[in-house]
Design a protein around this motif. Sequence first.
Motif, mmCIF file in Angstrom:
data_model
loop_
_atom_site.group_PDB
_atom_site.id
_atom_site.type_symbol
_atom_site.label_atom_id
_atom_site.label_comp_id
_atom_site.label_asym_id
_atom_site.label_seq_id
_atom_site.Cartn_x
_atom_site.Cartn_y
_atom_site.Cartn_z
ATOM 1 N N MET A 129 -13.448 -11.368 3.345
ATOM 2 C CA MET A 129 -12.795 -11.786 2.104
ATOM 3 C C MET A 129 -12.861 -10.693 1.040
ATOM 4 O O MET A 129 -11.937 -10.534 0.243
ATOM 5 C CB MET A 129 -13.432 -13.080 1.585
ATOM 6 C CG MET A 129 -13.172 -14.284 2.469
ATOM 7 S SD MET A 129 -13.858 -15.826 1.820
ATOM 8 C CE MET A 129 -12.695 -16.172 0.496
ATOM 9 N N ASN A 130 -13.934 -9.929 1.034
ATOM 10 C CA ASN A 130 -14.022 -8.795 0.108
ATOM 11 C C ASN A 130 -12.954 -7.748 0.413
ATOM 12 O O ASN A 130 -12.441 -7.087 -0.489
ATOM 13 C CB ASN A 130 -15.406 -8.149 0.176
ATOM 14 C CG ASN A 130 -16.423 -8.845 -0.714
ATOM 15 O OD1 ASN A 130 -16.067 -9.377 -1.765
ATOM 16 N ND2 ASN A 130 -17.669 -8.855 -0.298
ATOM 17 N N THR B 132 -5.783 -7.992 -2.945
ATOM 18 C CA THR B 132 -4.386 -8.365 -2.676
ATOM 19 C C THR B 132 -4.177 -9.872 -2.709
ATOM 20 O O THR B 132 -3.150 -10.361 -3.147
ATOM 21 C CB THR B 132 -3.945 -7.830 -1.302
ATOM 22 O OG1 THR B 132 -4.857 -8.305 -0.295
ATOM 23 C CG2 THR B 132 -3.930 -6.308 -1.299
ATOM 24 N N THR B 133 -5.185 -10.628 -2.261
ATOM 25 C CA THR B 133 -5.062 -12.086 -2.193
ATOM 26 C C THR B 133 -5.430 -12.773 -3.500
ATOM 27 O O THR B 133 -4.807 -13.749 -3.905
ATOM 28 C CB THR B 133 -5.949 -12.641 -1.055
ATOM 29 O OG1 THR B 133 -5.641 -11.940 0.155
ATOM 30 C CG2 THR B 133 -5.703 -14.128 -0.844
ATOM 31 N N PHE B 134 -6.484 -12.267 -4.174
ATOM 32 C CA PHE B 134 -6.978 -12.896 -5.395
ATOM 33 C C PHE B 134 -6.806 -11.994 -6.613
ATOM 34 O O PHE B 134 -7.604 -12.050 -7.541
ATOM 35 C CB PHE B 134 -8.471 -13.242 -5.242
ATOM 36 C CG PHE B 134 -8.806 -14.029 -4.007
ATOM 37 C CD1 PHE B 134 -8.314 -15.305 -3.823
ATOM 38 C CD2 PHE B 134 -9.620 -13.484 -3.021
ATOM 39 C CE1 PHE B 134 -8.631 -16.038 -2.688
ATOM 40 C CE2 PHE B 134 -9.939 -14.203 -1.889
ATOM 41 C CZ PHE B 134 -9.435 -15.490 -1.718
ATOM 42 N N ASP B 135 -5.764 -11.153 -6.603
ATOM 43 C CA ASP B 135 -5.624 -10.164 -7.666
ATOM 44 C C ASP B 135 -5.366 -10.797 -9.035
ATOM 45 O O ASP B 135 -5.629 -10.181 -10.074
ATOM 46 C CB ASP B 135 -4.509 -9.172 -7.328
ATOM 47 C CG ASP B 135 -3.169 -9.851 -7.069
ATOM 48 O OD1 ASP B 135 -3.179 -11.049 -6.758
ATOM 49 O OD2 ASP B 135 -2.142 -9.165 -7.194
ATOM 50 N N ALA C 206 -12.451 -10.832 -11.859
ATOM 51 C CA ALA C 206 -13.407 -10.356 -10.852
ATOM 52 C C ALA C 206 -14.555 -11.337 -10.634
ATOM 53 O O ALA C 206 -14.955 -11.603 -9.488
ATOM 54 C CB ALA C 206 -13.952 -8.989 -11.262
ATOM 55 N N LEU C 207 -15.104 -11.883 -11.723
ATOM 56 C CA LEU C 207 -16.214 -12.826 -11.590
ATOM 57 C C LEU C 207 -15.779 -14.084 -10.851
ATOM 58 O O LEU C 207 -16.514 -14.611 -10.007
ATOM 59 C CB LEU C 207 -16.753 -13.187 -12.981
ATOM 60 C CG LEU C 207 -18.023 -14.064 -13.001
ATOM 61 C CD1 LEU C 207 -19.166 -13.336 -12.310
ATOM 62 C CD2 LEU C 207 -18.405 -14.418 -14.430
ATOM 63 N N GLY C 208 -14.580 -14.560 -11.138
ATOM 64 C CA GLY C 208 -14.051 -15.730 -10.442
ATOM 65 C C GLY C 208 -13.829 -15.454 -8.972
ATOM 66 O O GLY C 208 -14.077 -16.321 -8.120
ATOM 67 N N ARG C 209 -13.341 -14.248 -8.656
ATOM 68 C CA ARG C 209 -13.132 -13.871 -7.251
ATOM 69 C C ARG C 209 -14.447 -13.890 -6.480
ATOM 70 O O ARG C 209 -14.513 -14.410 -5.353
ATOM 71 C CB ARG C 209 -12.500 -12.471 -7.165
ATOM 72 C CG ARG C 209 -11.056 -12.409 -7.599
ATOM 73 C CD ARG C 209 -10.359 -11.192 -7.014
ATOM 74 N NE ARG C 209 -10.979 -9.940 -7.412
ATOM 75 C CZ ARG C 209 -10.583 -9.204 -8.446
ATOM 76 N NH1 ARG C 209 -9.579 -9.621 -9.219
ATOM 77 N NH2 ARG C 209 -11.170 -8.066 -8.741
ATOM 78 N N GLN C 210 -15.480 -13.320 -7.089
ATOM 79 C CA GLN C 210 -16.771 -13.288 -6.414
ATOM 80 C C GLN C 210 -17.326 -14.694 -6.207
ATOM 81 O O GLN C 210 -17.932 -14.987 -5.181
ATOM 82 C CB GLN C 210 -17.764 -12.443 -7.229
ATOM 83 C CG GLN C 210 -17.515 -10.949 -7.174
ATOM 84 C CD GLN C 210 -17.512 -10.422 -5.739
ATOM 85 O OE1 GLN C 210 -18.395 -10.727 -4.942
ATOM 86 N NE2 GLN C 210 -16.495 -9.628 -5.406
ATOM 87 N N GLY C 211 -17.090 -15.569 -7.191
ATOM 88 C CA GLY C 211 -17.542 -16.952 -7.051
ATOM 89 C C GLY C 211 -16.837 -17.665 -5.914
ATOM 90 O O GLY C 211 -17.470 -18.373 -5.117
#
Length: 211
Positions: free
Chosen positions: A98-99, A104-107, A111-116
């Motif tokens: 996922m990283n 491309t998927t969670f752009d 950033a903090l939300g993506r990591q969560g």
Amino acid sequence: QLQSLLPFITPFSGGVAGGLAAVSSQMIVVPMDVISQKQMVMNDSTYKHRGSALHVVKSVVANDGWSGIYRGFGLSLFTSLPAGSIWWATYAGCKDQMNAVQNTTFDSIPALGRQGIIQVSSAFSAALAASILTQPLDTIKTRLQVKGGASKVSSKSAMVVSVFKELTASSGLSGMYQGLLPRVTHMGVWGSILSAAFEYLKVVSRKDYNA
């Protein structure tokens, strides 16, 4: 050929680390369980005079040797070792994959939300995989603990086979997965908290080291 193995390195190392962590934790937890269980069955007068952890340890060692402190160690590893290995292998693999696609998927997500999202998704994926693969072992372990010394089967491996046959005969294979949903939920929530603490400590340690 080595390049094709790279996606498997992270899950493999995570699984090995998880297995070692499971063994290490049980080496501490099992003696604590033995001591606490001995204390719980003491009456008030016995507890007042010989209820300290040190007295309990001395009593167990005197009666059963040092192996008595680790009674039930093998049964504890029966589920914790495979569950720990599978959980961390799946978590590491999902997080790594996922990283790789997050930009491309969670752009559109901060950033903090993506990591969560990545951590929680990886943790619950790991919980699902570990629960499905080890739930039969956990069910057998629980039945063995309940039966205790009542079983007439002497060999531990024979006891496992005996319990498996009893469960499948009475409830079919579905009987091996009773309580699956609560276990997935428990492992998912526990894993999310644990992985969050783990990732935070990694960041803090990296900052301290770089400083």
